[in-house]
Scaffold this motif. Structure first.
Motif, PDB file in Angstrom:
ATOM      1  N   ASN A   1       0.800  -1.262   0.033  1.00 39.29           N
ATOM      2  CA  ASN A   1       0.166  -0.081   0.090  1.00 39.29           C
ATOM      3  C   ASN A   1       0.929   1.402  -0.091  1.00 39.29           C
ATOM      4  O   ASN A   1       0.640   2.205   0.790  1.00 39.29           O
ATOM      5  N   LYS A   2       1.831   1.261  -1.005  1.00 38.22           N
ATOM      6  CA  LYS A   2       2.943   2.359  -0.716  1.00 38.22           C
ATOM      7  C   LYS A   2       2.826   3.290  -2.051  1.00 38.22           C
ATOM      8  O   LYS A   2       2.445   2.650  -3.189  1.00 38.22           O
ATOM      9  N   ASP A   3       2.967   4.502  -1.871  1.00 40.09           N
ATOM     10  CA  ASP A   3       2.881   5.336  -3.014  1.00 40.09           C
ATOM     11  C   ASP A   3       4.305   5.307  -3.622  1.00 40.09           C
ATOM     12  O   ASP A   3       5.322   5.827  -2.809  1.00 40.09           O
ATOM     13  N   LEU A   4       4.325   4.780  -4.692  1.00 38.01           N
ATOM     14  CA  LEU A   4       5.666   4.762  -5.327  1.00 38.01           C
ATOM     15  C   LEU A   4       6.295   6.111  -5.725  1.00 38.01           C
ATOM     16  O   LEU A   4       7.617   6.170  -6.101  1.00 38.01           O
ATOM     17  N   ASP A   5       5.431   7.023  -5.737  1.00 38.26           N
ATOM     18  CA  ASP A   5       5.951   8.263  -6.331  1.00 38.26           C
ATOM     19  C   ASP A   5       6.785   8.938  -5.403  1.00 38.26           C
ATOM     20  O   ASP A   5       7.757   9.880  -5.459  1.00 38.26           O
ATOM     21  N   VAL A   6       6.794   8.439  -4.080  1.00 34.37           N
ATOM     22  CA  VAL A   6       7.558   9.097  -2.788  1.00 34.37           C
ATOM     23  C   VAL A   6       9.001   8.278  -2.734  1.00 34.37           C
ATOM     24  O   VAL A   6       8.960   7.112  -2.199  1.00 34.37           O
ATOM     25  N   ALA A   7       9.909   8.856  -3.004  1.00 30.48           N
ATOM     26  CA  ALA A   7      11.305   8.276  -3.023  1.00 30.48           C
ATOM     27  C   ALA A   7      11.583   6.716  -3.188  1.00 30.48           C
ATOM     28  O   ALA A   7      11.804   6.019  -2.372  1.00 30.48           O
ATOM     29  N   SER A   8      10.726   6.330  -4.638  1.00 31.36           N
ATOM     30  CA  SER A   8      11.057   4.967  -4.717  1.00 31.36           C
ATOM     31  C   SER A   8      11.651   4.844  -5.990  1.00 31.36           C
ATOM     32  O   SER A   8      11.303   5.573  -7.042  1.00 31.36           O
ATOM     33  N   ASN A   9      12.101   3.824  -6.082  1.00 31.40           N
ATOM     34  CA  ASN A   9      12.841   3.280  -7.705  1.00 31.40           C
ATOM     35  C   ASN A   9      12.481   1.934  -7.936  1.00 31.40           C
ATOM     36  O   ASN A   9      13.285   1.191  -7.337  1.00 31.40           O
ATOM     37  N   ASP A  10      11.333   1.719  -8.365  1.00 29.37           N
ATOM     38  CA  ASP A  10      10.948   0.198  -8.501  1.00 29.37           C
ATOM     39  C   ASP A  10      10.905  -0.348  -9.897  1.00 29.37           C
ATOM     40  O   ASP A  10      10.738   0.573 -10.701  1.00 29.37           O
ATOM     41  N   GLU A  11      10.936  -1.530 -10.048  1.00 30.84           N
ATOM     42  CA  GLU A  11      11.071  -2.133 -11.430  1.00 30.84           C
ATOM     43  C   GLU A  11       9.752  -1.905 -12.208  1.00 30.84           C
ATOM     44  O   GLU A  11       9.664  -1.758 -13.248  1.00 30.84           O
ATOM     45  N   SER A  12       8.793  -2.043 -11.293  1.00 30.34           N
ATOM     46  CA  SER A  12       7.546  -1.700 -12.063  1.00 30.34           C
ATOM     47  C   SER A  12       7.274  -0.108 -12.418  1.00 30.34           C
ATOM     48  O   SER A  12       6.058  -0.012 -13.257  1.00 30.34           O
ATOM     49  N   GLU A  13       8.026   0.558 -12.104  1.00 32.32           N
ATOM     50  CA  GLU A  13       7.919   1.974 -12.552  1.00 32.32           C
ATOM     51  C   GLU A  13       8.867   2.445 -13.657  1.00 32.32           C
ATOM     52  O   GLU A  13       8.637   3.489 -14.231  1.00 32.32           O
ATOM     53  N   LEU A  14       9.353   1.496 -14.114  1.00 27.59           N
ATOM     54  CA  LEU A  14      10.088   1.665 -15.327  1.00 27.59           C
ATOM     55  C   LEU A  14       9.221   2.075 -16.618  1.00 27.59           C
ATOM     56  O   LEU A  14       8.382   1.452 -16.752  1.00 27.59           O
ATOM     57  N   ASP A  15       9.740   3.094 -17.529  1.00 25.63           N
ATOM     58  CA  ASP A  15       8.821   3.471 -18.520  1.00 25.63           C
ATOM     59  C   ASP A  15       8.978   2.204 -19.548  1.00 25.63           C
ATOM     60  O   ASP A  15       8.041   2.527 -20.450  1.00 25.63           O
ATOM     61  N   SER A  16       9.888   1.445 -19.603  1.00 25.86           N
ATOM     62  CA  SER A  16       9.917   0.456 -20.437  1.00 25.86           C
ATOM     63  C   SER A  16       9.263  -0.976 -20.292  1.00 25.86           C
ATOM     64  O   SER A  16       9.124  -1.927 -20.997  1.00 25.86           O
ATOM     65  N   VAL A  17       8.356  -0.918 -19.118  1.00 26.96           N
ATOM     66  CA  VAL A  17       7.459  -2.023 -18.898  1.00 26.96           C
ATOM     67  C   VAL A  17       6.134  -1.546 -18.538  1.00 26.96           C
ATOM     68  O   VAL A  17       5.511  -0.525 -18.384  1.00 26.96           O
ATOM     69  N   ILE A  18       5.087  -2.594 -18.293  1.00 34.09           N
ATOM     70  CA  ILE A  18       3.931  -2.513 -17.898  1.00 34.09           C
ATOM     71  C   ILE A  18       3.686  -2.700 -16.163  1.00 34.09           C
ATOM     72  O   ILE A  18       4.253  -3.772 -15.988  1.00 34.09           O
ATOM     73  N   GLY A  19       3.414  -1.792 -15.731  1.00 42.66           N
ATOM     74  CA  GLY A  19       3.396  -1.960 -14.071  1.00 42.66           C
ATOM     75  C   GLY A  19       2.127  -2.245 -13.971  1.00 42.66           C
ATOM     76  O   GLY A  19       1.125  -1.594 -14.183  1.00 42.66           O
ATOM     77  N   VAL A  20       1.727  -3.220 -13.095  1.00 41.80           N
ATOM     78  CA  VAL A  20       0.298  -3.625 -12.694  1.00 41.80           C
ATOM     79  C   VAL A  20       0.201  -3.924 -11.131  1.00 41.80           C
ATOM     80  O   VAL A  20       0.926  -4.289 -10.552  1.00 41.80           O
ATOM     81  N   GLY A  21      -0.845  -3.133 -10.876  1.00 41.15           N
ATOM     82  CA  GLY A  21      -1.394  -3.115  -9.389  1.00 41.15           C
ATOM     83  C   GLY A  21      -2.544  -4.082  -9.429  1.00 41.15           C
ATOM     84  O   GLY A  21      -2.950  -4.817 -10.378  1.00 41.15           O
ATOM     85  N   SER A  22      -3.048  -4.395  -8.324  1.00 37.29           N
ATOM     86  CA  SER A  22      -4.207  -5.360  -7.886  1.00 37.29           C
ATOM     87  C   SER A  22      -5.485  -4.858  -7.873  1.00 37.29           C
ATOM     88  O   SER A  22      -5.717  -3.725  -6.955  1.00 37.29           O
ATOM     89  N   SER A  23      -6.734  -5.459  -8.290  1.00 35.75           N
ATOM     90  CA  SER A  23      -7.994  -5.222  -7.816  1.00 35.75           C
ATOM     91  C   SER A  23      -8.543  -6.506  -7.178  1.00 35.75           C
ATOM     92  O   SER A  23      -7.959  -7.561  -7.192  1.00 35.75           O
ATOM     93  N   ASN A  24      -9.770  -6.072  -6.589  1.00 36.73           N
ATOM     94  CA  ASN A  24     -10.099  -7.350  -5.833  1.00 36.73           C
ATOM     95  C   ASN A  24     -11.707  -7.774  -6.112  1.00 36.73           C
ATOM     96  O   ASN A  24     -12.151  -7.136  -7.128  1.00 36.73           O
ATOM     97  N   ALA A  25     -12.293  -8.565  -5.322  1.00 34.99           N
ATOM     98  CA  ALA A  25     -13.574  -8.993  -5.690  1.00 34.99           C
ATOM     99  C   ALA A  25     -14.652  -8.257  -5.483  1.00 34.99           C
ATOM    100  O   ALA A  25     -15.854  -8.410  -5.982  1.00 34.99           O
ATOM    101  N   SER A  26     -14.361  -7.063  -4.914  1.00 34.06           N
ATOM    102  CA  SER A  26     -15.394  -5.924  -4.960  1.00 34.06           C
ATOM    103  C   SER A  26     -15.182  -4.929  -6.008  1.00 34.06           C
ATOM    104  O   SER A  26     -15.768  -3.663  -5.887  1.00 34.06           O
TER     105      SER A  26
END
Lengths: 127, 402
Positions: free
Chosen positions: B236-261
């Motif tokens: 539940n992290k805001d990746l815009d805050v001081a983060s450098n994550d693989e999912s944030e690369l411009d060259s990839v599709i970064g995917v989060g999760s949705s639920n049964a609601s």
């Protein structure tokens, strides 16, 4: 005067002496602890960057060449254990007598090299 | 003389025929590496309902059964893949690879390549934890197998056993890599490319994010037309805050999760660099996770209560949750898109995914904040929305120009 020199001498050990380049920026590190790698034959060095990140690597450098000439440049630096791992990507294994930061910098500064930094070892976080 | 010339011609022709039948090159399919062509018989989507646990796959299609009613599963929480299956199940419909399967690579901890729902779709596997690499990708006794679960969401077979993946007819390239250096990771990606993968799924990240070497390698693969998908993470992290994550690369599709609601899963990392959501479940919400393949192990002890209570008695399946499973669902949709339009490059794939995504979530604020040339709006928590497999595949198909 003597005290000033002692102060300067001691101060020089507080600040990081070692650095590498990554994404065009200088990354300074402080040495942490040496830890055993999975293989008992190699040691993994652990460092801490000035912004608090822990980084680990063996005495290995990964780099990307931007021209074929870089292979000639490796010879001038007397580098012998060189593995081409992908198009334009090389792994350089340094022997124990060579300082990884010194050689990272020297390689990074070659015109034939796009970038060079330690071959980081990371723990994967499964999601 | 004429007879001799005729015999020479016949002999030459015979030699040409025997040469052409000499096999697709590469090593035996019983080994870890194979270059055998992936021509497949296509599954019949009308039979997917007969997969024993298909009734629990709320992430694939809408359900109206005891299970969905018990948990009040939102009827729109799925990715609308059933209509996509009318168009494709993962076999190329057009182009030079027509009737061959799209190849999808998965880089993960280990794989049960003998699992009843995976073994028929595995065409190559390699262990990059060993140096030199070898073929041992299996989990050790009692070891959890994240990779087996992840892979099942892409391509669990339509074989009247267990469940079915998003793209049940694609072929899988499985790459084991747990203890990682940059050099071995780059070698693993290179292997995926060498085996013909058009999609590479990465349901993982690292504490400090990608190095320059890995970032550069991933960009290179994208430039060569390979789609790379990363899970955004579960803090539940805001990746815009001081983060450098693989999912944030411009060259990839970064995917989060949705639920049964049909909402963002509460644990799903978010930020301006995440592209889409896909179902990953949310056990904390009191609703089910997503059902995937499972390997009995000592690390996770027993399966979760829902799995037990619904008599999914076989040890080979379990409900689970995480962006780890949102990523392969997206990888499967990308494979379906490529099968109807193999000419799409990764930027075009991304544009279609985000422009056809369903806007979900209450209290959201979708707006055109990027002015990035797409016609879609964005919300920091829900990205461009939840993928819609049918709309994405239909758009891909409609854009195909021979």
């Amino acid at each position: 005067m003597k005290n000033i020199f002692i102060l300067i001498f001691c101060t020089s050990f507080i600040y990081a002496q070692d650095f590498y380049y990554e994404f065009g920026k200088k990354v300074e590190v402080k040495q942490g602890v040496k830890s055993k790698a999975l293989s008992s034959l190699d040691d993994i060095q652990e460092y801490e960057t000035l912004d608090g990140k822990k980084v680990k690597f063996k005495n290995e450098i990964i780099l990307k060449c931007n021209t074929q000439r870089c292979e000639e440049d490796f010879k001038t630096l007397e580098l012998k254990n060189i593995e081409k791992i992908s198009k334009n990507f090389y792994l350089i294994k340094l022997d124990a007598s060579k300082n990884i930061f010194e050689y990272s910098q020297r390689l990074h500064n070659l015109k034939s090299v796009e970038f060079a930094h330690p071959n980081f070892i990371k723990q994967r976080i499964y999601r | 003389m004429k007879k001799q010339i005729r015999n020479i011609i016949l002999l030459s022709s015979a030699c040409a025929v025997f040469t052409a039948c000499g096999g697709g090159g590469g090593s035996s399919s019983s080994g870890g590496t194979s270059n055998l062509s992936a021509i497949v018989n296509q599954s019949d989507p009308t039979q997917f309902d007969n997969e024993p646990f298909f009734k629990y796959a709320w992430h694939l299609t809408s359900k109206n059964n005891n299970f969905s009613n018990d948990f009040n599963i939102n009827i729109n929480s799925h990715i609308n893949v059933k209509r996509a299956w009318d168009l494709t199940t993962g076999v190329y419909k057009v182009g030079s690879l027509k009737d061959q399967a799209v190849k999808v690579a998965v880089i993960d901890d280990n794989f049960d390549i003998n699992h009843e729902d995976l073994k028929d779709n595995v065409i190559a596997y390699r262990n990059f934890d060993a140096n030199p690499d070898d073929n041992n990708v299996l989990p050790q006794n009692g070891q959890y197998s994240h990779g087996t679960s992840v892979t099942s969401f892409i391509a669990a077979s339509a074989n009247q056993k267990g469940l079915v993946g998003v793209a049940p007819d694609v072929k899988l390239i499985l790459i084991k890599q747990e203890y990682i250096s940059d050099s071995r990771t780059i070698a693993a990606f290179e292997y995926a490319k060498s085996q013909g993968a058009k999609v590479i799924n990465c349901s993982w990240g690292t504490a400090n994010g990608p190095s320059q070497a890995l970032s550069d390698k991933i960009q290179e693969l994208k430039n060569e037309g390979i789609n790379i998908v990363f899970a955004s993470g579960n803090d539940n992290k805001d990746l815009d805050v001081a983060s450098n994550d693989e999912s944030e690369l411009d060259s990839v599709i970064g995917v989060g999760s949705s639920n049964a609601s049909n909402e963002r899963s509460v644990y799903s990392n978010y930020g301006s660099k995440i592209d889409v959501l896909a179902p990953g479940g949310d056990l904390n919400s009191g609703k089910p996770g997503v059902l995937g393949a499972f390997v009995p192990n000592t690390e996770t002890n027993t399966k979760d209560p829902i799995t037990h209570n619904y008599n999914i008695d076989s040890n080979n399946y379990s409900f689970t949750q995480g962006t780890s499973f949102s990523a392969p669902i997206t990888s499967g949709v990308i494979a379906l898109m490529l099968s109807v339009n193999p000419k799409l490059n990764p930027d075009e794939i991304r544009t279609i995914l985000i422009e056809t995504a369903d806007k979900i979530g209450s209290g959201t604020n979708y707006s055109d904040i990027f002015n990035d040339g797409t016609s879609s709006t964005f919300d920091r928590y829900n990205a461009y929305g939840k993928i819609n497999a049918y709309k994405a595949v239909k758009r891909a198909k409609d854009q195909y120009v021979p």
